[in-house]
Structures are given as C-alpha cells and as structure tokens.
Design an enzyme around this catalytic site. Structure first.
Site, PDB file in Angstrom:
ATOM      1  N   PHE A  70      10.142  70.319  30.987  1.00 13.78           N
ATOM      2  CA  PHE A  70      11.310  70.921  30.420  1.00 13.78           C
ATOM      3  C   PHE A  70      10.821  71.464  29.200  1.00 13.78           C
ATOM      4  O   PHE A  70       9.731  71.939  28.971  1.00 13.78           O
ATOM      5  CB  PHE A  70      12.573  70.253  30.787  1.00 13.78           C
ATOM      6  CG  PHE A  70      13.240  70.266  32.031  1.00 13.78           C
ATOM      7  CD1 PHE A  70      12.154  69.736  32.764  1.00 13.78           C
ATOM      8  CD2 PHE A  70      14.181  70.780  32.414  1.00 13.78           C
ATOM      9  CE1 PHE A  70      12.744  69.750  34.308  1.00 13.78           C
ATOM     10  CE2 PHE A  70      14.872  70.994  33.633  1.00 13.78           C
ATOM     11  CZ  PHE A  70      13.860  70.290  34.586  1.00 13.78           C
ATOM     12  N   ASN A  71      11.494  71.464  28.014  1.00  7.33           N
ATOM     13  CA  ASN A  71      11.158  72.124  26.868  1.00  7.33           C
ATOM     14  C   ASN A  71      10.255  71.256  25.926  1.00  7.33           C
ATOM     15  O   ASN A  71      11.040  70.232  24.927  1.00  7.33           O
ATOM     16  CB  ASN A  71      12.386  72.758  25.949  1.00  7.33           C
ATOM     17  CG  ASN A  71      12.767  73.952  26.690  1.00  7.33           C
ATOM     18  OD1 ASN A  71      13.302  73.773  28.088  1.00  7.33           O
ATOM     19  ND2 ASN A  71      12.808  74.998  26.025  1.00  7.33           N
ATOM     20  N   LYS A 117       3.777  79.746  38.185  1.00  7.51           N
ATOM     21  CA  LYS A 117       3.539  78.431  38.529  1.00  7.51           C
ATOM     22  C   LYS A 117       3.873  77.782  39.929  1.00  7.51           C
ATOM     23  O   LYS A 117       3.091  76.782  40.314  1.00  7.51           O
ATOM     24  CB  LYS A 117       4.437  77.719  37.275  1.00  7.51           C
ATOM     25  CG  LYS A 117       3.990  77.989  35.822  1.00  7.51           C
ATOM     26  CD  LYS A 117       2.691  77.108  35.564  1.00  7.51           C
ATOM     27  CE  LYS A 117       2.443  77.331  34.064  1.00  7.51           C
ATOM     28  NZ  LYS A 117       1.084  76.398  33.825  1.00  7.51           N
ATOM     29  N   ALA A 170      -2.704  78.434  30.382  1.00  2.00           N
ATOM     30  CA  ALA A 170      -1.722  79.218  30.893  1.00  2.00           C
ATOM     31  C   ALA A 170      -1.123  80.181  29.864  1.00  2.00           C
ATOM     32  O   ALA A 170      -1.270  79.774  28.743  1.00  2.00           O
ATOM     33  CB  ALA A 170      -0.801  78.353  31.695  1.00  2.00           C
ATOM     34  N   PHE A 180      19.906  84.169  21.175  1.00  2.00           N
ATOM     35  CA  PHE A 180      19.942  85.204  22.065  1.00  2.00           C
ATOM     36  C   PHE A 180      20.969  85.012  23.157  1.00  2.00           C
ATOM     37  O   PHE A 180      20.834  84.298  24.187  1.00  2.00           O
ATOM     38  CB  PHE A 180      18.503  85.004  22.820  1.00  2.00           C
ATOM     39  CG  PHE A 180      17.291  85.216  21.995  1.00  2.00           C
ATOM     40  CD1 PHE A 180      17.422  86.345  21.043  1.00  2.00           C
ATOM     41  CD2 PHE A 180      16.172  84.775  22.217  1.00  2.00           C
ATOM     42  CE1 PHE A 180      16.449  87.003  20.244  1.00  2.00           C
ATOM     43  CE2 PHE A 180      14.849  84.940  21.400  1.00  2.00           C
ATOM     44  CZ  PHE A 180      15.006  85.900  20.504  1.00  2.00           C
ATOM     45  N   TYR A 201       6.969  84.185  35.110  1.00  2.00           N
ATOM     46  CA  TYR A 201       6.325  82.865  34.587  1.00  2.00           C
ATOM     47  C   TYR A 201       6.568  81.727  35.441  1.00  2.00           C
ATOM     48  O   TYR A 201       5.508  81.298  36.234  1.00  2.00           O
ATOM     49  CB  TYR A 201       6.671  82.577  33.227  1.00  2.00           C
ATOM     50  CG  TYR A 201       6.306  81.146  32.822  1.00  2.00           C
ATOM     51  CD1 TYR A 201       5.022  80.873  32.499  1.00  2.00           C
ATOM     52  CD2 TYR A 201       7.299  80.206  32.539  1.00  2.00           C
ATOM     53  CE1 TYR A 201       4.685  79.392  32.319  1.00  2.00           C
ATOM     54  CE2 TYR A 201       7.152  78.822  32.021  1.00  2.00           C
ATOM     55  CZ  TYR A 201       5.691  78.605  31.970  1.00  2.00           C
ATOM     56  OH  TYR A 201       5.205  77.433  31.637  1.00  2.00           O
ATOM     57  N   TYR A 221      -1.117  73.575  22.490  1.00  8.21           N
ATOM     58  CA  TYR A 221      -0.082  72.677  21.856  1.00  8.21           C
ATOM     59  C   TYR A 221      -0.181  71.300  22.485  1.00  8.21           C
ATOM     60  O   TYR A 221      -0.122  70.153  21.908  1.00  8.21           O
ATOM     61  CB  TYR A 221       1.184  73.623  21.686  1.00  8.21           C
ATOM     62  CG  TYR A 221       2.521  72.586  21.477  1.00  8.21           C
ATOM     63  CD1 TYR A 221       2.478  71.710  20.345  1.00  8.21           C
ATOM     64  CD2 TYR A 221       3.655  72.871  22.115  1.00  8.21           C
ATOM     65  CE1 TYR A 221       3.573  71.206  20.132  1.00  8.21           C
ATOM     66  CE2 TYR A 221       4.793  72.130  21.911  1.00  8.21           C
ATOM     67  CZ  TYR A 221       4.774  71.300  20.847  1.00  8.21           C
ATOM     68  OH  TYR A 221       6.066  70.410  20.376  1.00  8.21           O
TER      69      TYR A 221
HETATM   70  N1  UFG Z   1      16.179  81.168  21.504  1.00  3.92           N
HETATM   71  C1  UFG Z   1      16.987  81.864  20.844  1.00  3.92           C
HETATM   72  N2  UFG Z   1      16.438  82.276  19.635  1.00  3.92           N
HETATM   73  C2  UFG Z   1      15.089  82.255  19.238  1.00  3.92           C
HETATM   74  C3  UFG Z   1      14.176  81.607  20.345  1.00  3.92           C
HETATM   75  C4  UFG Z   1      14.739  81.150  21.417  1.00  3.92           C
HETATM   76  O1  UFG Z   1      18.068  81.879  20.925  1.00  3.92           O
HETATM   77  O2  UFG Z   1      14.528  82.726  18.468  1.00  3.92           O
HETATM   78  C5  UFG Z   1      16.740  80.474  22.833  1.00  3.92           C
HETATM   79  C6  UFG Z   1      16.311  80.924  24.285  1.00  3.92           C
HETATM   80  O3  UFG Z   1      16.941  82.146  24.585  1.00  3.92           O
HETATM   81  C7  UFG Z   1      16.394  79.567  25.120  1.00  3.92           C
HETATM   82  C8  UFG Z   1      16.247  78.504  24.100  1.00  3.92           C
HETATM   83  O4  UFG Z   1      16.522  79.201  22.705  1.00  3.92           O
HETATM   84  O5  UFG Z   1      17.678  79.789  25.521  1.00  3.92           O
HETATM   85  C9  UFG Z   1      15.073  77.877  23.991  1.00  3.92           C
HETATM   86  O6  UFG Z   1      13.844  78.974  24.099  1.00  3.92           O
HETATM   87  P1  UFG Z   1      12.388  78.789  23.961  1.00  3.92           P
HETATM   88  O7  UFG Z   1      11.861  79.922  23.733  1.00  3.92           O
HETATM   89  O8  UFG Z   1      12.200  77.761  22.704  1.00  3.92           O
HETATM   90  O9  UFG Z   1      11.843  78.162  25.393  1.00  3.92           O
HETATM   91  P2  UFG Z   1      12.300  78.394  26.860  1.00  3.92           P
HETATM   92  O10 UFG Z   1      13.197  77.626  27.226  1.00  3.92           O
HETATM   93  O11 UFG Z   1      12.388  79.809  26.866  1.00  3.92           O
HETATM   94  O12 UFG Z   1      10.869  78.180  27.399  1.00  3.92           O
HETATM   95  C10 UFG Z   1      10.320  76.869  27.081  1.00  3.92           C
HETATM   96  C11 UFG Z   1       8.728  77.141  27.660  1.00  3.92           C
HETATM   97  C12 UFG Z   1       8.544  77.365  28.836  1.00  3.92           C
HETATM   98  C13 UFG Z   1       9.158  76.539  29.831  1.00  3.92           C
HETATM   99  C14 UFG Z   1      10.533  76.432  29.579  1.00  3.92           C
HETATM  100  C15 UFG Z   1      11.009  75.438  30.386  1.00  3.92           C
HETATM  101  O13 UFG Z   1       8.256  78.297  26.728  1.00  3.92           O
HETATM  102  O14 UFG Z   1       7.039  77.435  29.109  1.00  3.92           O
HETATM  103  O15 UFG Z   1      10.647  75.745  28.028  1.00  3.92           O
HETATM  104  O16 UFG Z   1      12.588  75.004  30.072  1.00  3.92           O
HETATM  105  F1  UFG Z   1       8.967  76.734  31.185  1.00  3.92           F
END
Ligand code: UFG
Length: 329
Positions: free
Chosen positions: A169-170, A145, A75, A206, A141, A11
């Site tokens: 960040f995201n 890193k 990764a 979540f 994870y 991506y």
């Molecule tokens: N979430 C939900 N429902 C879902 C999916 C996600 O509530 O179906 C929530 C997660 O719990 C989290 C937020 O939405 O609080 C964002 O979740 P993502 O899975 O989109 O992203 P993450 O924050 O878990 O992780 C992403 C990348 C990582 C990176 C991180 C940095 O996947 O590689 O951002 O903040 F490290």
C-alpha cells in the site's frame, strides 16, 4: 544467503538492502541509477549498474556471479505517469522482469520476492482489501505489476521458481537520517506536504468529490522499515513452500486532508492547500487487510502510527532538505 536486489538504489530497495546486510546476507544491488541514488546503496553491498531492459548487457554484467534469491524492486511506479506513458510501464515492469528471470535462474536463483502494489486491485467495492478481491487495475502501472505476477505464477508452474508478490500500500517515512524518500520529480503526497510545511508552499489536493468521508482520497500508509522487514519474512517463508500475493498495509485509511492535518501537528506549521482536479487513475480508497501476511509470513509491523511515520519523514527532510544532494549531517 546470496541475494540480488534490483532497484537497490531506490527508496524501498535501499532499505531492503540495509536489512538484508544487517541479517548477514551477501547482498548485491542491481540498479541503472535512472531514478535511484548511488549514495542510498549501503557501503557493504556489491553494486552492478545495468539496465534490465538490455538483456545482453544484463548477461554480461552478471557473468561469473551466482545468487540464490532475487528481491525485484526495480520499477517505474507512478500512477499518474502510467496513464500518460503506458509503454514505459510495460517495458520496465513486465519485459525487464522477464529478462531478469531468464538471466538469473541459470545463475542459481530459485526464489523471488516481487515488489507489487495495491494498484493491482483497482477500485474495490469494500475495504479492507484482502488478497482474494478482484484484480481490475484502474491504471497501467497496476496492470503492469499484475501481469508480472502472472508471469511468476507461470515460472512457478513450469520452471519450479518459488515466488511471493508483496502488494505494497503507500510506502512512507524514512528508515533513518541516512535513507529516506527522494524522487525527482517528487509526486508523493507526504514529501510534498512536508516540503510545503518547510518552505511555505501550497499543496494541491487532487479532487475533493470522491465517495470518501471528506471527499479526498484515502490511503493506507506503511512505514518503510516495516515494509522492508516483510521482504525478509517472505524470503524465509518460501523455504516453507509458501507462495503467492500478500498485502502490506496497516489496515487504517487516512484521507489527503487528514495527512495534511497530521503533518501540521508534527511540524508545528500551518500548511496551505487548494483543491485541484482529480488525478487520472486514482482509486478513491485503498486500505489493506494484511492478516494473511501477519499469519502466514509472520510479519509483525512495529511502526503503523501515521504520526510516527510522518515524524520520521520530517526528521529526514530536516536532515536532508535536498535529499541525497544534501551533505550528510
Ligand atoms: N495527492 C494529492 N496531492 C499531491 C500528491 C498526491 O492530493 O500533490 C493524493 C493522490 O491523488 C492520492 C494520495 O494523495 O490520492 C496519495 O498519492 P501518492 O502519489 O502519494 O501515492 P499513490 O496512492 O498515487 O501511489 C502510491 C505509490 C504507488 C502504489 C500506491 C499503492 O506511488 O506505487 O501508492 O496505494 F501503487
């Protein structure tokens, strides 16, 4: 410059490759296609298909080539999965990285831009997060890193390797209708919310009992194109002797519920959601200060607005509802 991009079928890596080519760099993508997509790799890039964990295969695949810089994005990057299968994370994100250094430095590489993460910080006491905050990851994870960042610091000290770690960040949104987010299975919030909008499904939230304004987790979403541009800024900065970690975010946090609301406005559809248990390893709130990246790397993000980010992801979804499996329009 001759640049090797690991994870260039992914991506973020595919958009980094697109930007490098646009600036005239001779670019080679290295990817094992375990998660990336052959069709995401820009046609003008060379492609080497190899698994970084297999050092002998890596050496064979790179024989006779030379590079000046590496952008290391290959990764495993899912917080939830890393809490179930830490071995996968330490193998793919730590051991494979050491193989990469050992096999590319003899080919001329003296600088590396490493794709790191906000997950290195763990659960910070305040926001926004600056690079001098404590690094105490809450998931394996982030730990994998962070460990590789310290490997880079040792190679800098002992071998003269120049390095910059970009703590993303995201990452969100699509670069164009050609390149966007397509994971299998998809676990990221924005693509799941947009899929629910398009297909009438339900989004799971979540946890709604976090210490945040509406109880759902807060994240700092950054457009993929702004993220990609930072890699080129970092490559140039290393020529000026700059090294170390840099945060990349917009400095604005949005909760899961806010992401759903903005997505409803963008798509014009109502999106069903229900509260589900917390996902292990999730910090409540991650919001960046990217002052250092702006001031020292000269990074100048242009697409920080969440609505615009979600709009670009929605356009990608409409053009390619099945990601790279959908025929190009
Ligand atoms: N979430 C939900 N429902 C879902 C999916 C996600 O509530 O179906 C929530 C997660 O719990 C989290 C937020 O939405 O609080 C964002 O979740 P993502 O899975 O989109 O992203 P993450 O924050 O878990 O992780 C992403 C990348 C990582 C990176 C991180 C940095 O996947 O590689 O951002 O903040 F490290």
């Amino acid at each position: 410059m001759k640049v090797l991009v690991t994870g260039g079928a992914g991506y973020i890596g595919s958009v980094v490759t697109e930007r490098l080519l646009a600036e005239g760099h001779e670019t080679t993508v290295l990817d094992d296609l375990s998660e990336g997509h052959r069709d995401a790799i820009p046609a003008a890039a060379s492609f080497v298909e190899v698994d970084l964990r297999d050092r002998a295969a890596l050496r064979g695949a790179l024989a006779g080539r030379s590079f000046e810089a590496v952008m290391h994005l290959a990764a495993s990057c899912l917080v939830g999965e890393s809490m179930e299968n830490p071995g996968k994370y330490f193998e793919n994100n730590l051991s494979a990285g050491v193989n990469l250094l050992e096999e590319t430095m003899p080919l001329g590489v003296d600088r590396i831009v490493f794709s790191s993460t906000a997950a290195t910080y763990g659960d910070p006491e305040t926001i926004p997060i600056t690079e001098d905050f404590p690094t105490e990851p809450t998931n394996s994870y982030g730990a994998s890193k962070l460990l590789f960042e310290s490997v880079l610091a040792w190679y800098s000290r002992l071998k003269g390797l120049k390095w910059i770690a970009l703590r993303y960040f995201n990452a969100a949104g699509a670069a164009s209708e050609e390149r966007g987010e397509d994971h299998d299975p998809e676990t990221h919030l924005i693509p799941l919310v947009l899929k629910a909008a398009a297909e009438g499904g339900e989004v799971q939230i979540f946890g709604d009992d976090y210490p945040t304004p509406d109880g759902t987790c807060v994240r700092d979403y950054i457009h993929i194109r702004d993220l990609a541009d930072a890699h080129l800024d970092a490559m140039r900065a290393m020529e000026r002797g700059i090294e170390g970690p840099f945060n990349l975010g917009n400095g604005a946090g949005f909760s899961v519920r806010e992401v759903i609301q903005v997505s409803e406005a963008v798509t014009g559809k109502s999106i069903r959601s229900r509260v589900a248990p917390r996902r292990p390893g999730d910090p409540p709130s991650l919001v960046a200060s990217s002052k250092r990246a702006r001031e020292i790397l000269g990074w100048n993000p242009q697409r920080g607005d969440l609505k615009g980010i979600i709009e670009s992801a929605w356009q990608w979804h409409l053009a390619r509802p099945d990601g790279y499996r959908s025929a190009a329009t």
